[in-house]
Design a protein around this motif. Structure first.
Motif, PDB file in Angstrom:
ATOM      1  N   PRO A 253       0.746  -1.169  -0.047  1.00 20.84           N
ATOM      2  CA  PRO A 253       0.163  -0.073  -0.089  1.00 20.84           C
ATOM      3  C   PRO A 253       0.879   1.347   0.020  1.00 20.84           C
ATOM      4  O   PRO A 253       0.366   2.406  -0.591  1.00 20.84           O
ATOM      5  N   PHE A 254       2.047   1.265   0.550  1.00 14.43           N
ATOM      6  CA  PHE A 254       2.832   2.335   0.542  1.00 14.43           C
ATOM      7  C   PHE A 254       4.250   2.069  -0.112  1.00 14.43           C
ATOM      8  O   PHE A 254       4.883   1.279   0.096  1.00 14.43           O
ATOM      9  N   PRO A 255       4.788   3.102  -1.121  1.00 17.26           N
ATOM     10  CA  PRO A 255       5.797   2.574  -1.712  1.00 17.26           C
ATOM     11  C   PRO A 255       7.105   3.003  -0.644  1.00 17.26           C
ATOM     12  O   PRO A 255       7.243   3.767   0.213  1.00 17.26           O
ATOM     13  N   GLU A 256       8.135   1.776  -0.912  1.00 15.71           N
ATOM     14  CA  GLU A 256       8.861   1.546  -0.030  1.00 15.71           C
ATOM     15  C   GLU A 256       9.992   2.732   0.156  1.00 15.71           C
ATOM     16  O   GLU A 256      10.563   3.277   0.902  1.00 15.71           O
ATOM     17  N   ALA A 257      10.139   3.494  -1.130  1.00 13.15           N
ATOM     18  CA  ALA A 257      11.240   4.620  -1.303  1.00 13.15           C
ATOM     19  C   ALA A 257      10.734   5.655  -0.345  1.00 13.15           C
ATOM     20  O   ALA A 257      11.364   6.606   0.117  1.00 13.15           O
ATOM     21  N   ALA A 258       9.220   5.960  -0.268  1.00  9.63           N
ATOM     22  CA  ALA A 258       8.710   7.073   0.413  1.00  9.63           C
ATOM     23  C   ALA A 258       8.868   6.818   1.954  1.00  9.63           C
ATOM     24  O   ALA A 258       9.184   7.664   2.940  1.00  9.63           O
ATOM     25  N   VAL A 259       8.403   5.463   2.180  1.00 10.97           N
ATOM     26  CA  VAL A 259       8.575   5.325   3.839  1.00 10.97           C
ATOM     27  C   VAL A 259       9.947   5.261   4.264  1.00 10.97           C
ATOM     28  O   VAL A 259      10.302   5.908   5.214  1.00 10.97           O
ATOM     29  N   ARG A 260      10.903   4.694   3.360  1.00 11.37           N
ATOM     30  CA  ARG A 260      12.320   4.756   3.633  1.00 11.37           C
ATOM     31  C   ARG A 260      12.744   6.290   4.228  1.00 11.37           C
ATOM     32  O   ARG A 260      13.631   6.563   5.091  1.00 11.37           O
ATOM     33  N   GLU A 261      12.347   7.140   3.367  1.00 11.07           N
ATOM     34  CA  GLU A 261      12.849   8.477   3.149  1.00 11.07           C
ATOM     35  C   GLU A 261      12.202   9.262   4.403  1.00 11.07           C
ATOM     36  O   GLU A 261      13.006   9.933   5.035  1.00 11.07           O
ATOM     37  N   VAL A 337       9.904  12.049  -1.706  1.00 11.99           N
ATOM     38  CA  VAL A 337       8.676  11.314  -1.267  1.00 11.99           C
ATOM     39  C   VAL A 337       7.514  11.638  -2.148  1.00 11.99           C
ATOM     40  O   VAL A 337       6.690  10.753  -2.463  1.00 11.99           O
ATOM     41  N   GLN A 338       7.344  12.843  -2.807  1.00 15.23           N
ATOM     42  CA  GLN A 338       6.447  13.138  -3.394  1.00 15.23           C
ATOM     43  C   GLN A 338       6.283  12.249  -4.728  1.00 15.23           C
ATOM     44  O   GLN A 338       5.499  12.136  -5.388  1.00 15.23           O
ATOM     45  N   VAL A 339       7.549  12.194  -5.373  1.00 19.32           N
ATOM     46  CA  VAL A 339       7.809  11.631  -6.577  1.00 19.32           C
ATOM     47  C   VAL A 339       7.188  10.076  -6.632  1.00 19.32           C
ATOM     48  O   VAL A 339       6.418   9.345  -7.033  1.00 19.32           O
ATOM     49  N   ALA A 340       7.828   9.270  -5.318  1.00 18.26           N
ATOM     50  CA  ALA A 340       7.468   8.052  -5.110  1.00 18.26           C
ATOM     51  C   ALA A 340       5.989   7.964  -4.871  1.00 18.26           C
ATOM     52  O   ALA A 340       5.435   7.082  -5.228  1.00 18.26           O
ATOM     53  N   CYS A 341       5.165   8.750  -4.109  1.00 16.39           N
ATOM     54  CA  CYS A 341       3.899   8.618  -3.683  1.00 16.39           C
ATOM     55  C   CYS A 341       3.155   8.783  -5.142  1.00 16.39           C
ATOM     56  O   CYS A 341       1.974   8.271  -5.415  1.00 16.39           O
ATOM     57  N   ALA A 342       3.526   9.733  -5.970  1.00 21.41           N
ATOM     58  CA  ALA A 342       2.978  10.057  -7.428  1.00 21.41           C
ATOM     59  C   ALA A 342       2.961   8.846  -8.064  1.00 21.41           C
ATOM     60  O   ALA A 342       2.028   8.363  -9.142  1.00 21.41           O
ATOM     61  N   THR A 343       4.186   8.277  -8.229  1.00 24.91           N
ATOM     62  CA  THR A 343       4.364   6.972  -8.932  1.00 24.91           C
ATOM     63  C   THR A 343       3.332   5.853  -8.466  1.00 24.91           C
ATOM     64  O   THR A 343       2.720   5.046  -9.410  1.00 24.91           O
ATOM     65  N   ALA A 344       3.200   5.865  -7.070  1.00 19.81           N
ATOM     66  CA  ALA A 344       2.394   4.745  -6.890  1.00 19.81           C
ATOM     67  C   ALA A 344       0.928   4.982  -6.604  1.00 19.81           C
ATOM     68  O   ALA A 344       0.085   4.208  -6.456  1.00 19.81           O
ATOM     69  N   GLY A 345       0.591   6.308  -7.255  1.00 20.54           N
ATOM     70  CA  GLY A 345      -0.925   6.706  -7.153  1.00 20.54           C
ATOM     71  C   GLY A 345      -1.518   6.937  -5.773  1.00 20.54           C
ATOM     72  O   GLY A 345      -2.749   6.588  -5.584  1.00 20.54           O
ATOM     73  N   ILE A 346      -0.681   7.320  -4.677  1.00 15.75           N
ATOM     74  CA  ILE A 346      -1.146   7.585  -3.547  1.00 15.75           C
ATOM     75  C   ILE A 346      -0.810   8.799  -3.083  1.00 15.75           C
ATOM     76  O   ILE A 346      -0.063   9.788  -3.602  1.00 15.75           O
ATOM     77  N   PRO A 347      -1.943   9.672  -2.023  1.00 14.59           N
ATOM     78  CA  PRO A 347      -1.597  10.885  -1.678  1.00 14.59           C
ATOM     79  C   PRO A 347      -0.111  11.165  -1.088  1.00 14.59           C
ATOM     80  O   PRO A 347       0.156  10.210  -0.416  1.00 14.59           O
ATOM     81  N   VAL A 348       0.264  12.107  -1.145  1.00 14.81           N
ATOM     82  CA  VAL A 348       1.615  12.464  -0.082  1.00 14.81           C
ATOM     83  C   VAL A 348       1.192  12.509   1.308  1.00 14.81           C
ATOM     84  O   VAL A 348       0.056  12.867   1.613  1.00 14.81           O
ATOM     85  N   PRO A 349       2.122  11.995   2.095  1.00 15.76           N
ATOM     86  CA  PRO A 349       1.691  12.032   3.487  1.00 15.76           C
ATOM     87  C   PRO A 349       1.647  13.327   4.250  1.00 15.76           C
ATOM     88  O   PRO A 349       2.024  14.312   3.743  1.00 15.76           O
ATOM     89  N   VAL A 360       4.183  11.970  10.801  1.00 16.25           N
ATOM     90  CA  VAL A 360       4.080  12.064   9.427  1.00 16.25           C
ATOM     91  C   VAL A 360       3.287  10.888   9.031  1.00 16.25           C
ATOM     92  O   VAL A 360       3.499   9.717   9.696  1.00 16.25           O
ATOM     93  N   CYS A 361       2.147  11.030   8.320  1.00 14.23           N
ATOM     94  CA  CYS A 361       0.856  10.097   8.237  1.00 14.23           C
ATOM     95  C   CYS A 361       0.671   9.673   6.798  1.00 14.23           C
ATOM     96  O   CYS A 361       0.626  10.483   5.883  1.00 14.23           O
ATOM     97  N   PHE A 362       0.829   8.436   6.528  1.00 14.41           N
ATOM     98  CA  PHE A 362       0.622   7.707   5.005  1.00 14.41           C
ATOM     99  C   PHE A 362      -0.916   7.180   5.111  1.00 14.41           C
ATOM    100  O   PHE A 362      -1.124   6.668   6.246  1.00 14.41           O
ATOM    101  N   LYS A 363      -1.646   7.766   4.068  1.00 11.81           N
ATOM    102  CA  LYS A 363      -3.014   7.080   4.114  1.00 11.81           C
ATOM    103  C   LYS A 363      -2.951   6.135   3.208  1.00 11.81           C
ATOM    104  O   LYS A 363      -2.423   6.357   2.048  1.00 11.81           O
ATOM    105  N   ALA A 364      -3.435   4.795   3.247  1.00 14.77           N
ATOM    106  CA  ALA A 364      -3.793   3.605   2.439  1.00 14.77           C
ATOM    107  C   ALA A 364      -4.617   3.743   1.353  1.00 14.77           C
ATOM    108  O   ALA A 364      -5.533   4.678   1.518  1.00 14.77           O
ATOM    109  N   PRO A 365      -4.575   3.144   0.180  1.00 10.88           N
ATOM    110  CA  PRO A 365      -5.591   3.338  -0.770  1.00 10.88           C
ATOM    111  C   PRO A 365      -6.741   3.072  -0.414  1.00 10.88           C
ATOM    112  O   PRO A 365      -6.999   2.374   0.659  1.00 10.88           O
TER     113      PRO A 365
END
Length: 453
Positions: A253-261, A337-349, A360-365
């Motif tokens: 549900p969350f791109p690893e690149a964004a979560v890692r950053e 983080v913005q680029v990784a979220c856009a690529t995965a099709g989810i909103p930025v945290p 910082v909060c990621f919302k699931a699809p």
């Protein structure tokens, strides 16, 4: 009006020396005597005496010399005590005060420690740890750092082919023979034994009050990010499973690149002096990462996701993590983080900053982490079926004995509900009878099976 750098007082009282001390320890400011709280000029009747006494009183109690002027009209004169901000700490009767908004605050504990370090041009991670030497550090962690730093072209071969002591000295992690706090956090096998809160807590929550399971990860900071990411993506985050032909595809549900950053930001820039670990909460519909830190001075939430200078809270730690290839030195983390979220099709945290730290909060699809699981839960399952389904969701490939152990439901009851869940196309069995186990049917695959039946 009163502000960070302006304060009004109707008459002079010696307790206002605290305000002068606070101005000196902050950015400076003006203390006006003879002005009411609402800004009305009432004047002072003893201006000559105050002009004669206050300079000596301030100098003898604090060692500073402000500028004191008499202004206003002949009928309503008032005093302006103009205080400069001083580069060294100023105390009044052995206590230290600062300005916070339009108030004067006494510094104690952790805040006093941070204030004293800042006034001395130091940071928490630059302080030496007398009880720790290079031989106390984890050699494997140091060697892993050297290897990756060379592979990332951030250290040359000549830089890494040296003794551990010289390597740490060149990284500015030594103060004489003593290891700085940064070196302890980065390379000590158990930094939590010396500094409380250098761990990372992860928990899975059904809601804020219902914690289902948790882990606490320890060890050198150099190793911690990879350990956290691996645990998150193998135990806590469940992938939606789809199929391309005969091949099974897992999408988290969350791109690893964004979560890692975001994780690296939390680990590198946290306030280690707080004694509080970073906290990662995983829910069905979101993932949050909290750290006890603050935004760099001059950085706001508005420009956080835009290009901004890198201003690390722990510069010695950040320097090593940069050379390790974990972070960059250009303040581009949130852009990535913005680029990784856009690529995965989810909103930025979302980012929330308050006095306790940064969240910082990621919302699931849509559909939550459970994917097709929610459809089954909302379809009228019994509480036992619900618990069994949740157990399989959190332990993919589970067999009946494991489900019994996790849920506490009897073997016969589990077998009965398993049969029902299979008939509803909510779970399926993969593998051989001896080694296989039960898995949740992905939403897409579930819909395909229903349409075929």
């Amino acid at each position: 009006m009163e502000s960070q750098r302006t304060e009004w007082k109707r008459i002079w009282k010696d307790e206002y020396l605290k305000s002068i001390c606070a101005f000196a320890n902050s950015q400076g400011g003006d203390l006006l005597i003879g002005i009411d709280d609402d800004g009305t000029i009432v004047g002072v009747s003893n201006s000559d005496r105050l002009l004669a006494e206050l300079p000596n009183k301030i100098r003898t109690t604090m060692g500073i010399i402000p500028t004191i002027r008499l202004v206003g009209t002949k009928d309503t004169p008032y005093l302006v005590i103009q205080v400069e901000g001083y580069p060294f700490p100023v105390s009044y009767k052995g206590r230290y005060y600062i300005r916070c908004g339009s108030t004067t605050q006494l510094l104690t504990g952790l805040e006093l420690d941070k204030f004293m370090l800042k006034k001395q041009g130091m940071t928490w991670d630059s302080v030496a740890t007398p009880s720790v030497s290079v031989t106390d550090l984890k050699q494997d962690a140091i060697h892993d750092f050297s290897s990756r730093a060379f592979q990332c072209n951030r250290l040359s071969k000549s830089h890494i082919e040296v003794s551990d002591s010289l390597l740490l000295k060149n990284l500015n992690l030594l103060d004489g023979n003593h290891v700085r706090r940064a070196g302890v956090v980065l390379f000590h096998p158990s930094p939590e034994q010396l500094f409380v809160g250098t761990t990372a807590k992860i928990g899975f929550f059904l809601n804020d009050a219902d914690l289902r399971f948790q882990d606490e990860l320890t060890g050198p900071l150099i190793e911690l990010p990879d350990k956290i990411i691996e645990l998150l993506y193998t135990k806590y985050l469940k992938a939606e499973i789809s199929y391309k032909g005969l091949y099974r595809v897992e999408t988290f549900p969350f791109p690893e690149a964004a979560v890692r950053e975001i994780l690296l930001n939390a680990l590198v820039h946290k306030d280690y002096g707080s004694g509080t670990p970073i906290q990662i909460r995983v829910y069905d519909d979101r993932l949050s990462i909290w750290n006890p830190g603050a935004l760099p001075q001059g950085i706001t939430l508005e420009n956080l996701f835009r290009n901004h200078p890198s201003l690390p809270y722990n510069p010695h730690i950040a320097n090593v993590m940069f050379k390790f290839g974990m972070i960059e030195a250009w303040g581009r983390g949130y852009e990535k983080v913005q680029v990784a979220c856009a690529t995965a099709g989810i909103p930025v945290p979302t980012v929330e900053v308050n006095p306790s730290g940064i969240l910082v909060c990621f919302k699931a699809p849509r559909g939550g982490l459970n994917g097709g699981l929610n459809g089954g839960l909302n379809g009228g399952l019994s509480s036992d079926s619900d618990r069994i389904l949740q157990s399989i969701h959190h332990h993919p490939g589970a067999r009946i004995p494991q489900i019994v152990e996790v849920t506490g439901i009897s073997t016969r009851t589990v077998e009965r509900h398993i049969k029902t869940l299979k008939s509803m196309n909510l779970i399926h069995f993969e593998g051989s009878k001896k080694t296989g186990g039960y898995f949740i049917v992905p939403k897409k695959l579930y819909e395909d099976r229903v349409s075929e039946s």
